[in-house]
Write a protein that holds these residues in place. Structure first.
Motif, PDB file in Angstrom:
ATOM      1  N   PHE A   1       0.840  -1.193   0.000  1.00  8.75           N
ATOM      2  CA  PHE A   1       0.000   0.000   0.000  1.00  8.75           C
ATOM      3  C   PHE A   1       0.882   1.252   0.000  1.00  8.75           C
ATOM      4  N   PRO A   2       0.333   2.397  -0.403  1.00  5.27           N
ATOM      5  CA  PRO A   2       1.172   3.594  -0.588  1.00  5.27           C
ATOM      6  C   PRO A   2       1.912   4.083   0.663  1.00  5.27           C
ATOM      7  N   LEU A   3       3.080   4.628   0.405  1.00  6.12           N
ATOM      8  CA  LEU A   3       3.912   5.260   1.437  1.00  6.12           C
ATOM      9  C   LEU A   3       3.237   6.495   2.019  1.00  6.12           C
ATOM     10  N   PHE A   4       2.493   7.204   1.165  1.00  4.32           N
ATOM     11  CA  PHE A   4       1.894   8.478   1.588  1.00  4.32           C
ATOM     12  C   PHE A   4       0.421   8.313   1.947  1.00  4.32           C
ATOM     13  N   ILE A   5      -0.011   9.098   2.916  1.00  2.00           N
ATOM     14  CA  ILE A   5      -1.410   9.094   3.324  1.00  2.00           C
ATOM     15  C   ILE A   5      -1.913  10.535   3.333  1.00  2.00           C
ATOM     16  N   PRO A   6      -3.042  10.797   2.656  1.00  2.00           N
ATOM     17  CA  PRO A   6      -3.570  12.167   2.674  1.00  2.00           C
ATOM     18  C   PRO A   6      -3.856  12.589   4.119  1.00  2.00           C
TER      19      PRO A   6
ATOM     20  N   ALA B   1      -5.769   6.290  -3.361  1.00  2.00           N
ATOM     21  CA  ALA B   1      -6.294   7.628  -3.094  1.00  2.00           C
ATOM     22  C   ALA B   1      -5.197   8.685  -3.238  1.00  2.00           C
ATOM     23  N   VAL B   2      -3.948   8.237  -3.312  1.00  2.00           N
ATOM     24  CA  VAL B   2      -2.836   9.186  -3.423  1.00  2.00           C
ATOM     25  C   VAL B   2      -2.391   9.250  -4.883  1.00  2.00           C
ATOM     26  N   ARG B   3      -2.445  10.421  -5.458  1.00  2.00           N
ATOM     27  CA  ARG B   3      -2.145  10.599  -6.875  1.00  2.00           C
ATOM     28  C   ARG B   3      -0.834   9.899  -7.280  1.00  2.00           C
ATOM     29  N   GLY B   4      -0.922   9.028  -8.260  1.00  2.00           N
ATOM     30  CA  GLY B   4       0.284   8.411  -8.807  1.00  2.00           C
ATOM     31  C   GLY B   4       0.818   7.230  -8.026  1.00  2.00           C
ATOM     32  N   CYS B   5       0.250   6.966  -6.850  1.00  2.00           N
ATOM     33  CA  CYS B   5       0.721   5.827  -6.046  1.00  2.00           C
ATOM     34  C   CYS B   5      -0.247   4.660  -6.218  1.00  2.00           C
TER      35      CYS B   5
ATOM     36  N   VAL C   1      10.484   7.341  -4.799  1.00  2.00           N
ATOM     37  CA  VAL C   1       9.417   8.233  -5.261  1.00  2.00           C
ATOM     38  C   VAL C   1       9.952   9.235  -6.290  1.00  2.00           C
ATOM     39  N   ARG C   2       9.296   9.285  -7.437  1.00  2.00           N
ATOM     40  CA  ARG C   2       9.594  10.307  -8.452  1.00  2.00           C
ATOM     41  C   ARG C   2       8.261  10.900  -8.870  1.00  2.00           C
ATOM     42  N   TRP C   3       8.157  12.220  -8.770  1.00  2.00           N
ATOM     43  CA  TRP C   3       6.845  12.835  -8.944  1.00  2.00           C
ATOM     44  C   TRP C   3       6.450  12.906 -10.417  1.00  2.00           C
ATOM     45  N   GLU C   4       6.012  11.782 -10.965  1.00  2.00           N
ATOM     46  CA  GLU C   4       5.634  11.701 -12.370  1.00  2.00           C
ATOM     47  C   GLU C   4       4.285  12.378 -12.577  1.00  2.00           C
ATOM     48  N   MET C   5       4.154  13.107 -13.682  1.00  2.00           N
ATOM     49  CA  MET C   5       2.889  13.785 -13.947  1.00  2.00           C
ATOM     50  C   MET C   5       1.869  12.841 -14.585  1.00  2.00           C
ATOM     51  N   ARG C   6       2.332  12.027 -15.515  1.00  2.00           N
ATOM     52  CA  ARG C   6       1.429  11.051 -16.145  1.00  2.00           C
ATOM     53  C   ARG C   6       1.832   9.673 -15.668  1.00  2.00           C
ATOM     54  N   THR C   7       0.955   9.017 -14.942  1.00  2.00           N
ATOM     55  CA  THR C   7       1.328   7.722 -14.372  1.00  2.00           C
ATOM     56  C   THR C   7       0.476   6.601 -14.963  1.00  2.00           C
TER      57      THR C   7
ATOM     58  N   PHE D   1       2.256   0.168 -12.629  1.00  2.00           N
ATOM     59  CA  PHE D   1       3.510  -0.563 -12.825  1.00  2.00           C
ATOM     60  C   PHE D   1       4.503   0.159 -13.750  1.00  2.00           C
ATOM     61  N   LEU D   2       4.017   0.738 -14.862  1.00  2.00           N
ATOM     62  CA  LEU D   2       4.950   1.279 -15.851  1.00  2.00           C
ATOM     63  C   LEU D   2       5.559   2.596 -15.427  1.00  2.00           C
ATOM     64  N   ARG D   3       4.761   3.403 -14.769  1.00  2.00           N
ATOM     65  CA  ARG D   3       5.240   4.725 -14.378  1.00  2.00           C
ATOM     66  C   ARG D   3       4.368   5.186 -13.225  1.00  2.00           C
ATOM     67  N   THR D   4       4.894   5.052 -12.004  1.00  2.00           N
ATOM     68  CA  THR D   4       4.128   5.458 -10.831  1.00  2.00           C
ATOM     69  C   THR D   4       5.007   6.369  -9.973  1.00  2.00           C
ATOM     70  N   ALA D   5       4.359   7.191  -9.179  1.00  2.00           N
ATOM     71  CA  ALA D   5       5.120   8.131  -8.342  1.00  2.00           C
ATOM     72  C   ALA D   5       5.966   7.334  -7.340  1.00  2.00           C
ATOM     73  N   GLU D   6       5.325   6.423  -6.632  1.00  2.00           N
ATOM     74  CA  GLU D   6       6.083   5.513  -5.772  1.00  2.00           C
ATOM     75  C   GLU D   6       6.201   4.178  -6.483  1.00  2.00           C
TER      76      GLU D   6
END
Lengths: 491, 491
Positions: free
Chosen positions: A66-71, B30-34, B153-159, B162-167
C-alpha cells in the motif's frame, strides 16, 4: 583489541550503543533519527523476515503493498488514531525543487505546493481501510488477510539504533472479518505467532497478555502484546496485535452484506513487529565480549579459522576445511571460512566473538595429524576438542544445544527478575534496587496506573493471559483486584 | 463474463489498464500516482524478488538498508545528478501536525519546520556514497557490494500502473571498487544478471547494449540496459546498470589508500530493476483472454477445478484430487484447488485464464472412472486428456514446455518486428506502419539523436553489445557509422 566494549555493569546503555556499531549491525545516518542497517545487521533481519513471513503464510495470510503516503485528512477520520499518530510525522508539502537563484543548489519551488499535504505513513490503517472499502461488498469477500513489509516514519525526538528510530522497517498485518469473534481469534492467533517466533527463533521468553486501556494502540479496543525482559531489568514490548472492532470500518464506511442478508460494518485487526526486534535480540543475550546470536538467526552459524605458520600448512588445512564445509553445508549449516592472511587468529577470534557467531572451529597442523578440531561455543565461551570424523553431527547437535541453552538462560534470568509484591513500598523498593518484572494487584483504573507511572516510571506491560485468578488489593488504592498485572520500567 | 477485456487490437493501452485491474494485480490509490499492489500481483513480484535476490547473492552481493530521506543539499553535490533527479520529487518540509483551530482535523504546525528540507529518495546514490565515505579507508575495505530492496518516489505527472508510478518498489545495487576495470566488470556482470533473469524467468527476450549519452543515467559514464519489445511494437527499458566512474566518490570525497600506497577516489556502479518489470511481464505475453504467466513466476502453476453435479461426486473428486495435489507438490509444483461451491466451472475457467495460471486441470466423474484428467494450457488455450497415473510427470514436463514456448513466441515476434533500414524515409515508414525495433546507422552525435527523436518520437534504445561491425551511413546526416544502433518508440 580496538573494538573493546564498555562493560554492561558499567554502563548498559553505552554498551548497547557501542555493540550495535562495532558489531556492524547499524549506524546513524546523515538524516536525524534515521539509521543505516549494515549488511551484517540486515542479514539477521532477513532471517527474521523469512521465518515470520513463512509463519504468516502458514496461517493463511498474503502479502500486498500500500502507498507510502497518506492524505492528511485520512487521519482525522478516526478520533483516537489521529491523537496517537498524526502528530509527530514527516509531512510532504511540495513536489518539486528548482535551481536556487544563486545557481549553487536547489530550493523548494513555491509553485509546486500540494493541495493537500501527504503524511509519510506512521502506520497504514487509514490508507488500507480506505482501500478495503472497494474490495468488500459481501461476506463472500471476507476475510481479507493481508500483510505488508514496509518502512514507516514516526518523528521521534530521542532516538536509539533499532529501539526507537524515526524511520524503521516492519511488517503490518491488516485483516478484515465478518464477525467480532473471528476478528478476536485472529488477534489472538497473531500474538501467539509472535510469541512462537520470539521463543523458538529469537530464544527470547516473552509474557503474553493484554494491554491496559492507557497502553492500547490508538484506535484499538484490545491490544495484545508480547513483553520481553532485557538484561538491565527493563521491559521491551516486542510485538503487538490489535483488535480494532469496527472503528476503522466506521471511519471509512466499510460495510458488507452479511450471510443473513443484513448489512454490517466489517471487523478489523492489525498486528506488527519491527526492526525493534533487533534491539531485543541484541540486548537479551549479548555479553561484554559482544553479540550472542541464537543459531537459528545467525547469518552464519559456524566460522572456521585456520591456525598456520606457513603456506604448506595453510594448503593442507584448506584442503581439509573444504571437506569439512561440504559436510556442514549438507546438513544445512551455514559456514564462513576466514583464511584471510592479513589478520592474526587472535584478532579473528575476538572479531567473531564480537559478531556473535555461535560456533567457532579452529584447525591447526596438530589437528590434521590427530584428526581433531577445536570447537568454541560463543554463548558459554568454552572450548572443547572434537573428532573431525563426525564433526558435522557434533556441530549440528551443538547448535541445537546452544539455541536451547540461550533460551533457558534468558528464562532463568526472567524468573529471577520477576517479583511478586503486595505493597506499594515493596513495589518501589523492587523497582529501585532490583528492577525487572513486578507482579502486583491493581484496581483496574487508568487513574491509578497513571499515578503509579508518574511516581515510579513503571507502566503496566500487560495483564498476562496465563495469570492465575487471585483475590488481592491494589498496591496503590487498596481496592479489590482479581489478578496481578505485570509492571516494569520499559524501553 | 463481467470481466471481459478490451481487445488488444482495438485499444492496446486500454487492454493493459483493464487487465492490471481485472486480474487483481494492482489498482490506483487515493494518493495521486501511487498504486496499491494487490496480493496476486505482489505474489508475482515476490517470486521475481526471490530469484533476483538469489542471483545477487550468488554473485557476491549482500543486502543493506539506507534512509528513505535525503537532505536536500546532497543532491547539489553531483552536477548531472541534481538535474536528473532532484527536480520532480516529494519534499518533506515539516515534522508535526496539530489540531486545526476549528477542531475538525489537523493542520501542519508552522513551528515544526525542518531546517533543511528532506527529499524522499528518488534513487540513493547520494545518501549511500555519503555513508560509504565512513566505510572506506583502504583497498582492504573494497569492494563493497551492497544491494537494497526499497521504495522510491519520483513525482511523475502522467502515471500508469507498474509502468510509471510516483512511488514504486525496486532494488538498487551500489558497489564501490578499487579500480576502473573492476567497476566496469561489475557493471557488465549485472546487466548480464538482468538479461539472464529476463530471459530465463520472465521468458522475455532482451537486447543488451549501451545507452547513448543522451539516454544515460544522470551521473553515469556508461549505462548498460536490457531492452524488451512489447506486443504493440513499443520498447520497454527493463533494467539498467551504470558505471559511475569516480563521480560520486569525488562529490562525496570518498578516497582510499591503494595497494601501492597512493591515494585515489573510489570507482562506483549502481544498477536496478523495479516493479516496472511487472508491466513488461504483463505486456509481453498476455492475450485478449487475460494474463499469460511464465510458469517460473506464476503464484500457482496449476489450478484444479472439479466438475460435479452432486455432493457424492464432489467427495469422490476431492479424495482423488488430494492424492493428485500431494504428487504435484512433491515435485515442487504449486497448486490451487478451487472447489468453492458458489461459482460454476465456466466462471472459474474464465477467471483462471484471466489470471494467467499456466495449467488448468479439470476432473469430473467420467475422469474418475477412466483414470483421466483434462489438461488445459493457458498459453495456447489448448486442451488434452491425460492419464491420472503419471500426471505429475506430465505436468512437470508441460510446465517446462510452456516456459520455453512463451519465450520462443516472444522471440519470434521480436525477430519479425526488428527491421534493418538504410534510409530515413524507410525509418519513418517502419515506425509509422509497423513499429518495433529498427536497426539503423547513426553518426554518434547527441544532436542527430535529438533531431530524430523530435521528428519521430523514436529514441536509441541501445548500442547492442552483439551488433556486428559494419560500415554504413547515418540515416539522418549521411555521416559514416561503424555499427547499427537499436531505435524504437519506447514506454
Amino acid at each position: 583489541m580496538a573494538k573493546e566494549l564498555t562493560l554492561r555493569a558499567e554502563n548498559y546503555s553505552q554498551w548497547y550503543n557501542e555493540l550495535v556499531v562495532k558489531a556492524d549491525l547499524a549506524e546513524s545516518s546523515a538524516v536525524r533519527g534515521c539509521m543505516v542497517i549494515k549488511p551484517y545487521g540486515y542479514a539477521i533481519w532477513e532471517k527474521m523476515q523469512a521465518e515470520l513471513d513463512r509463519m504468516f503464510k502458514e496461517t493463511g495470510h498474503v502479502n500486498a503493498y500500500f502507498p507510502l503516503f497518506i492524505p492528511k485528512s485520512f487521519f482525522s477520520k478516526e478520533a483516537d488514531h489521529v491523537e496517537g499518530f498524526a502528530k509527530e510525522c514527516a509531512v510532504v508539502t511540495h513536489y518539486r525543487l528548482k535551481n536556487s537563484p544563486d545557481g549553487k543548489g536547489v530550493v523548494v519551488d513555491p509553485d509546486a505546493k500540494l493541495e493537500e499535504e501527504l503524511i509519510v505513513r506512521p502506520t497504514s490503517e487509514t490508507i488500507i481501510w480506505n482501500t478495503y472499502k472497494n474490495w468488500i461488498q459481501s461476506y463472500r469477500d471476507l476475510p481479507i488477510l493481508c500483510n505488508q513489509w514496509a518502512n514507516v516514519v514516526r518523528w521521534e525526538m530521542r532516538t536509539r539504533l533499532f529501539l526507537r528510530t524515526a524511520e524503521f522497517l516492519w511488517q503490518e498485518g491488516h485483516t478484515a472479518h465478518a464477525t467480532k469473534d473471528e476478528a478476536l481469534k485472529e488477534t489472538e492467533q497473531m500474538v501467539n505467532v509472535y510469541a512462537d517466533f520470539a521463543e523458538n527463533f529469537m530464544a527470547l521468553p516473552v509474557v503474553k497478555g493484554a494491554k491496559s486501556a492507557n497502553e492500547r494502540f490508538a484506535g484499538a479496543l484490545e491490544t495484545y502484546t508480547i513483553e520481553a525482559l532485557m538484561q538491565d531489568g527493563k521491559a521491551l514490548q516486542s510485538g503487538t496485535s490489535h483488535f480494532l472492532g469496527q472503528n476503522f470500518a466506521k471511519a471509512f464506511d466499510v460495510r458488507f452484506a452479511t450471510k443473513e442478508g443484513k448489512e454490517d460494518y466489517v471487523w478489523a485487526t492489525s498486528w506488527g513487529v519491527s526492526t525493534r526486534l533487533m534491539g531485543a535480540l541484541i540486548m537479551a543475550h549479548s555479553d561484554d565480549n559482544g553479540l550472542v546470536l541464537p543459531p537459528k538467526l545467525a547469518p552464519y552459524q559456524v566460522v572456521i579459522v585456520p591456525i598456520y605458520r606457513n603456506d604448506d600448512q595453510l594448503n593442507a588445512i584448506n584442503a581439509k576445511v573444504d571437506e569439512l564445509i561440504a559436510k556442514l553445508k549438507a546438513r544445512g549449516i551455514s559456514v564462513k571460512y576466514d583464511n584471510s592472511d592479513n589478520k592474526k587468529p587472535g584478532w579473528k577470534f575476538a572479531e567473531y566473538e564480537l559478531k556473535g557467531v555461535p560456533v567457532r572451529l579452529a584447525v591447526g597442523p596438530r589437528d590434521l595429524e590427530n584428526g581433531t578440531v577445536e570447537v568454541a561455543r560463543r554463548d558459554t565461551l568454552t572450548k572443547q576438542v572434537a573428532q573431525l570424523e563426525n564433526i558435522d553431527q557434533y556441530v549440528a547437535e551443538l547448535l541445537e544445544e546452544i539455541q536451547t541453552s540461550i533460551y533457558n538462560k534468558a528464562k532463568d534470568f526472567r524468573t529471577e527478575m520477576t517479583t511478586k509484591v503486595d505493597t506499594y513500598d515493596e513495589f518501589k523498593d523492587v523497582l529501585k534496587n532490583k528492577g525487572g518484572f513486578v507482579l502486583a494487584h491493581w484496581d483496574g483504573t487508568p487513574e491509578t496506573e497513571q499515578k503509579i507511572k508518574e511516581e515510579t516510571k513503571a507502566t503496566i506491560r500487560c495483564i498476562p493471559f496465563d495469570g492465575e485468578k487471585e483475590e488481592g488489593a491494589c498496591i496503590y488504592t487498596g481496592k479489590p483486584s482479581q489478578q496481578r498485572v505485570l509492571f516494569a520500567i520499559a524501553y
